[in-house]
Scaffold this motif. Structure first.
Motif, PDB file in Angstrom:
ATOM      1  N   TYR A 178       0.842  -1.192   0.000  1.00 39.65           N
ATOM      2  CA  TYR A 178       0.000   0.000   0.000  1.00 39.65           C
ATOM      3  C   TYR A 178       0.878   1.242   0.000  1.00 39.65           C
ATOM      4  CZ  TYR A 178      -3.367   3.513   1.594  1.00 39.65           C
ATOM      5  OH  TYR A 178      -4.150   4.624   1.705  1.00 39.65           O
ATOM      6  N   GLY A 179       0.432   2.261  -0.709  1.00 36.30           N
ATOM      7  CA  GLY A 179       1.157   3.520  -0.749  1.00 36.30           C
ATOM      8  C   GLY A 179       1.318   4.024  -2.168  1.00 36.30           C
ATOM      9  N   ASN A 180       1.810   5.235  -2.299  1.00 34.97           N
ATOM     10  CA  ASN A 180       2.038   5.856  -3.600  1.00 34.97           C
ATOM     11  C   ASN A 180       3.283   5.251  -4.231  1.00 34.97           C
ATOM     12  OD1 ASN A 180       2.765   7.526  -5.727  1.00 34.97           O
ATOM     13  ND2 ASN A 180       2.075   9.382  -4.710  1.00 34.97           N
ATOM     14  N   PRO A 181       3.158   4.507  -5.342  1.00 34.35           N
ATOM     15  CA  PRO A 181       4.323   3.857  -5.945  1.00 34.35           C
ATOM     16  C   PRO A 181       5.449   4.832  -6.286  1.00 34.35           C
ATOM     17  CG  PRO A 181       2.307   3.040  -6.934  1.00 34.35           C
ATOM     18  CD  PRO A 181       1.916   4.214  -6.088  1.00 34.35           C
ATOM     19  N   LEU A 182       5.095   6.048  -6.766  1.00 35.25           N
ATOM     20  CA  LEU A 182       6.137   7.008  -7.134  1.00 35.25           C
ATOM     21  C   LEU A 182       6.936   7.443  -5.916  1.00 35.25           C
ATOM     22  CD1 LEU A 182       4.158   9.214  -9.682  1.00 35.25           C
ATOM     23  CD2 LEU A 182       5.804   7.391 -10.162  1.00 35.25           C
ATOM     24  N   LYS A 183       6.242   7.572  -4.785  1.00 34.18           N
ATOM     25  CA  LYS A 183       6.906   7.981  -3.556  1.00 34.18           C
ATOM     26  C   LYS A 183       7.630   6.816  -2.892  1.00 34.18           C
ATOM     27  CE  LYS A 183       5.666   8.996   1.209  1.00 34.18           C
ATOM     28  NZ  LYS A 183       4.532   9.109   2.146  1.00 34.18           N
ATOM     29  N   CYS A 184       6.967   5.652  -2.842  1.00 37.35           N
ATOM     30  CA  CYS A 184       7.488   4.522  -2.071  1.00 37.35           C
ATOM     31  C   CYS A 184       8.594   3.762  -2.788  1.00 37.35           C
ATOM     32  CB  CYS A 184       6.356   3.552  -1.735  1.00 37.35           C
ATOM     33  SG  CYS A 184       5.029   4.281  -0.752  1.00 37.35           S
ATOM     34  N   MET A 185       8.640   3.839  -4.120  1.00 39.84           N
ATOM     35  CA  MET A 185       9.604   3.027  -4.867  1.00 39.84           C
ATOM     36  C   MET A 185      10.755   3.855  -5.428  1.00 39.84           C
ATOM     37  SD  MET A 185       6.959   0.430  -6.808  1.00 39.84           S
ATOM     38  CE  MET A 185       8.265  -0.629  -7.419  1.00 39.84           C
ATOM     39  N   ALA A 200       0.989 -17.569  -0.334  1.00 43.66           N
ATOM     40  CA  ALA A 200      -0.403 -17.122  -0.384  1.00 43.66           C
ATOM     41  C   ALA A 200      -0.787 -16.384   0.891  1.00 43.66           C
ATOM     42  CB  ALA A 200      -1.322 -18.331  -0.591  1.00 43.66           C
ATOM     43  N   GLY A 201      -0.277 -16.846   2.033  1.00 46.22           N
ATOM     44  CA  GLY A 201      -0.581 -16.182   3.303  1.00 46.22           C
ATOM     45  C   GLY A 201      -0.086 -14.757   3.343  1.00 46.22           C
ATOM     46  N   ILE A 202       1.057 -14.488   2.696  1.00 51.49           N
ATOM     47  CA  ILE A 202       1.586 -13.120   2.655  1.00 51.49           C
ATOM     48  C   ILE A 202       0.771 -12.263   1.694  1.00 51.49           C
ATOM     49  CG2 ILE A 202       3.566 -11.713   1.949  1.00 51.49           C
ATOM     50  CD1 ILE A 202       5.391 -13.720   3.158  1.00 51.49           C
ATOM     51  N   ARG A 203       0.396 -12.824   0.546  1.00 51.92           N
ATOM     52  CA  ARG A 203      -0.443 -12.068  -0.392  1.00 51.92           C
ATOM     53  C   ARG A 203      -1.765 -11.670   0.265  1.00 51.92           C
ATOM     54  NH1 ARG A 203       1.083 -16.103  -4.138  1.00 51.92           N
ATOM     55  NH2 ARG A 203      -1.015 -17.006  -3.994  1.00 51.92           N
ATOM     56  N   ASN A 204      -2.379 -12.613   0.979  1.00 53.66           N
ATOM     57  CA  ASN A 204      -3.649 -12.315   1.646  1.00 53.66           C
ATOM     58  C   ASN A 204      -3.460 -11.259   2.731  1.00 53.66           C
ATOM     59  OD1 ASN A 204      -4.936 -14.216   0.055  1.00 53.66           O
ATOM     60  ND2 ASN A 204      -4.749 -15.857   1.551  1.00 53.66           N
ATOM     61  N   ALA A 205      -2.363 -11.370   3.491  1.00 52.38           N
ATOM     62  CA  ALA A 205      -2.092 -10.392   4.554  1.00 52.38           C
ATOM     63  C   ALA A 205      -1.830  -9.012   3.963  1.00 52.38           C
ATOM     64  CB  ALA A 205      -0.897 -10.845   5.389  1.00 52.38           C
ATOM     65  N   ALA A 206      -1.127  -8.979   2.832  1.00 52.15           N
ATOM     66  CA  ALA A 206      -0.855  -7.696   2.173  1.00 52.15           C
ATOM     67  C   ALA A 206      -2.147  -7.064   1.672  1.00 52.15           C
ATOM     68  CB  ALA A 206       0.123  -7.905   1.021  1.00 52.15           C
ATOM     69  N   LEU A 212      -7.246  -2.263   4.975  1.00 50.75           N
ATOM     70  CA  LEU A 212      -7.281  -1.617   6.279  1.00 50.75           C
ATOM     71  C   LEU A 212      -6.764  -0.188   6.195  1.00 50.75           C
ATOM     72  CD1 LEU A 212      -8.111  -2.639   9.109  1.00 50.75           C
ATOM     73  CD2 LEU A 212      -5.697  -2.977   9.580  1.00 50.75           C
ATOM     74  N   MET A 213      -5.667   0.004   5.468  1.00 52.50           N
ATOM     75  CA  MET A 213      -5.092   1.334   5.328  1.00 52.50           C
ATOM     76  C   MET A 213      -6.004   2.257   4.525  1.00 52.50           C
ATOM     77  SD  MET A 213      -2.267   1.730   6.932  1.00 52.50           S
ATOM     78  CE  MET A 213      -0.925   0.828   7.707  1.00 52.50           C
ATOM     79  N   VAL A 214      -6.687   1.709   3.528  1.00 51.77           N
ATOM     80  CA  VAL A 214      -7.596   2.522   2.715  1.00 51.77           C
ATOM     81  C   VAL A 214      -8.739   3.055   3.567  1.00 51.77           C
ATOM     82  CG1 VAL A 214      -9.325   2.405   0.878  1.00 51.77           C
ATOM     83  CG2 VAL A 214      -7.048   1.428   0.520  1.00 51.77           C
ATOM     84  N   LEU A 293      -9.664 -12.117   7.353  1.00 48.90           N
ATOM     85  CA  LEU A 293      -8.278 -12.095   7.849  1.00 48.90           C
ATOM     86  C   LEU A 293      -7.453 -13.259   7.327  1.00 48.90           C
ATOM     87  CD1 LEU A 293      -8.801 -11.138  11.607  1.00 48.90           C
ATOM     88  CD2 LEU A 293      -8.149  -9.656   9.729  1.00 48.90           C
ATOM     89  N   GLY A 294      -8.090 -14.295   6.807  1.00 50.19           N
ATOM     90  CA  GLY A 294      -7.347 -15.461   6.356  1.00 50.19           C
ATOM     91  C   GLY A 294      -6.583 -16.095   7.510  1.00 50.19           C
ATOM     92  N   ASN A 295      -5.330 -16.447   7.272  1.00 51.89           N
ATOM     93  CA  ASN A 295      -4.515 -17.094   8.301  1.00 51.89           C
ATOM     94  C   ASN A 295      -4.211 -16.182   9.484  1.00 51.89           C
ATOM     95  OD1 ASN A 295      -4.217 -19.705   7.281  1.00 51.89           O
ATOM     96  ND2 ASN A 295      -2.607 -19.071   5.885  1.00 51.89           N
TER      97      ASN A 295
END
Length: 629
Positions: A178-185, A200-206, A212-214, A293-295
């Motif tokens: 999450y975040g502005n790609p131009l700023k964060c990258m 898959a657990g990390i993709r779901n958590a991300a 949540l952040m949105v 929440l998945g895992n």
């Protein structure tokens, strides 16, 4: 330019002017209908907020022990049988109430003349009400409920908000959740520019973190001071637990020790040195209530701690100077058993200071240590946040939290407790005498329940992993650090360093936790409660520095809700375990892990601790079998 071209250009010009006017009017409307908080536009639905505040006050009143002057016993909620069942289930889950408490609360809501009559209204809004009550219970302010509800339903509509960058870890480099790609990258060196498989657990958590952040409200956003954050989940460790989830779902795993039919499994793996949450697994049962929440649901699923709570009591006993260290370690090893099916009641007697003169100081000291380990102590029914720990480092964001545990241990304000002697209490316990209505009896009852992990004491896979991790850290002279799911990308988290007495006590307790995985020894009846599972999975007994320290627990079959549940808390030094097995250093990154495993079997009567089998198979997968991958 032809006549038709001029006409088309003129019409496009007018269309553009009308669009600019519409955009201007829209911006003007937002500016005058949205509240301005900190210079950022926020939209609050006033009608829904008023209804929620009214419902929240009714619910808050119904959960208090005091009767209301607004009560009318002839009033009831308008519920179909299905709606009432759903409402009861959600109240038990969201408000953390038992069945009797839920029935009482619903009865009080129905009798309140200010309560909405429609059952569907309560069902639809219970989640936001429960969360607001939880936040309000910690604020200590009379306006806390209204403020919490206002923040829950307020949406950020500002175009100038600058959210933090939230990353997740891949095998090589970082990904942006999450975040502005131009700023964060901007720093391209820290990112994985090529695609790498992500668990898959990390993709779901991300994805969950992104949502949540949105939707996070403005005040919660201000509580996150860092602008660069990272999910602590480790790709390889999470992938191992993801594989276990598939295994449990299909029951076609190639396992040397077969796993019987189960109702639920939750696992949490921490980095024992940093407190980072590396991986989670939540399979079946109560996990279905947290599908979004998945895992990560494993961070919230509650269970009685059974004998794993003895880790906490052991730390206090080891510091007291009144207990023989070897005896304490052996009692940890067999969890109060002297041979098969012979319970020696050593732990219960120690918790009430049986045979010692004067007031018993054990329980007040356990309360202090429990709070240091982030457990809630003697929680009020209305305090829904009690036992929960925020999982964003150095921030307080209620929506991102895990249940570490809560312990009901006394009915006093922390003063030394007067206790009954064991012989008198045992007469009551065996129903040979009637229980007196006395403070001393209640003190004794709560102390005994706390040391065996019964009564109202609750924990989770996160909670028992946290206890094992903290003891390991203290033994190494390291500061206490709360478990973390989201932390600053750069920078260390500070904690309180242990005293010398605490460090010595932790070393003693770890010695007992090592005995849990060791075979029987001369002078003591019984092998360690985890020794059989260790031998089956590592083809040898734990002798010397085998790299595992543990504590097991089993919930008694008399417990209606959790009968037969088994638990394991373990510290696993992957490097030491690998060297013990292969007589050489590992070629992979070897961490020191803390694992919490909770298993609910289909049948409460099992011949072995299933959590022990899963914990040791996981230990093998993450260490000695890792070199074969």
């Amino acid at each position: 330019m032809t006549h038709h071209s001029r006409q088309l250009a003129l019409r496009l010009l007018w269309l553009g002017l009308w669009l600019l006017l519409l955009l201007g009017l829209t911006m003007y409307w937002f500016a005058h209908t949205s509240a301005q908080v900190g210079g950022k536009s926020n939209f609050t639905p006033a009608g829904r907020l008023a209804q929620l505040v009214s419902m929240g006050e009714v619910l808050q009143q119904a959960m208090s022990s005091e009767a209301s002057h607004l009560m009318d016993s002839t009033q009831t909620l308008n519920c179909t049988s299905r709606e009432m069942s759903i409402l009861r289930i959600r109240m038990m889950f969201k408000l953390r109430l038992n069945e009797a408490q839920v029935n009482e609360v619903i009865s009080r809501i129905g009798a309140n003349t200010q309560a909405p009559r429609a059952c569907a209204t309560w069902v639809a809004n219970l989640s936001v009400l429960a969360e607001a009550l939880s936040v309000a219970s910690t604020s200590g302010s009379s306006t806390g409920l209204a403020k919490a509800l206002g923040e829950a339903v307020t949406e950020r509509v500002s175009w100038t908000t600058h959210p933090p960058c939230l990353y997740f870890m891949k095998d090589k480099g970082l990904g942006l959740a999450y975040g502005n790609p131009l700023k964060c990258m901007q720093d391209k060196d820290s990112f994985a520019l090529q695609e790498h498989p992500v668990a898959a657990g990390i993709r779901n958590a991300a994805n969950w973190s992104k949502q949540l952040m949105v939707n996070i409200n403005e005040s919660a956003l201000r509580n996150i001071p860092q602008q660069e954050l990272v999910l602590t989940l480790d790709n390889l460790t999470q992938n191992t637990l993801d594989t276990w989830g598939k295994c449990l779902s299909h029951m076609k795993c190639s396992r040397e020790v077969p796993i019987p039919a189960l109702k639920h499994v939750s696992v949490v793996v921490l980095d024992a040195d940093s407190g980072d949450i590396l991986a989670t697994l939540c399979w079946s049962g109560p996990c279905e209530k947290h599908k979004e929440l998945g895992n990560l649901s494993a961070l919230l699923i509650e269970t009685p701690p059974a004998s794993t709570i003895k880790m906490l009591h052991s730390m206090v006993l080891a510091q007291s100077g009144q207990i023989d260290k070897l005896m304490l370690q052996r009692q940890i090893k067999t969890s109060g058993q002297n041979g098969p099916m012979k319970h020696n009641e050593w732990w219960e007697k120690s918790a009430i200071c049986d045979g010692k003169s004067g007031e018993c100081t054990h329980i007040p000291q356990v309360k202090v240590l429990a709070q240091k380990f982030n457990l809630g102590v003697d929680c009020k029914l209305s305090d829904l946040q009690c036992g929960r720990q925020g999982l964003v480092a150095e921030s307080e964001v209620p929506k991102i939290s895990g249940f570490v545990g809560k312990i009901k241990i006394s009915n006093t304000s922390g003063k030394p407790n007067a206790m009954m002697d064991w012989a008198a209490y045992d007469q009551i316990r065996q129903h040979k005498k009637i229980a007196p209505n006395s403070k001393i009896y209640l003190n004794t009852l709560l102390a005994v329940q706390s040391v065996i992990g019964a009564g109202d004491t609750r924990t989770s896979a996160l909670g028992i992993a946290n206890m094992a991790s903290q003891i390991s850290r203290i033994a190494s002279g390291k500061a206490l650090i709360a478990p973390t799911l989201i932390k600053p990308l750069n920078g260390a988290i500070k904690g309180e360093a242990p005293t010398r007495a605490e460090q010595d006590a932790a070393v003693t307790v770890l010695g007992g936790m090592r005995k849990v995985v060791e075979p029987a020894e001369p002078g003591w009846a019984g092998a360690g409660t985890l020794s059989g599972a260790f031998e089956r999975n590592f083809k040898s007994s734990c002798t010397g520095d085998c790299g595992i320290w543990a504590k097991t627990g089993t919930v008694g079959i008399a417990d209606k809700g959790f009968a037969g549940a088994t638990l394991v808390a373990a510290v696993i030094d992957m490097s030491q375990l690998y060297r013990w097995k292969y007589k050489e250093d590992p070629s992979f990154q070897a961490r020191k892990l803390a694992i919490g495993v909770v298993v609910h079997p289909q049948s409460p009567e099992n011949s072995f601790n299933i959590a022990s089998e899963i914990a040791m198979q996981l230990a093998a997968d993450l260490s000695v079998k890792r070199a074969l991958q």
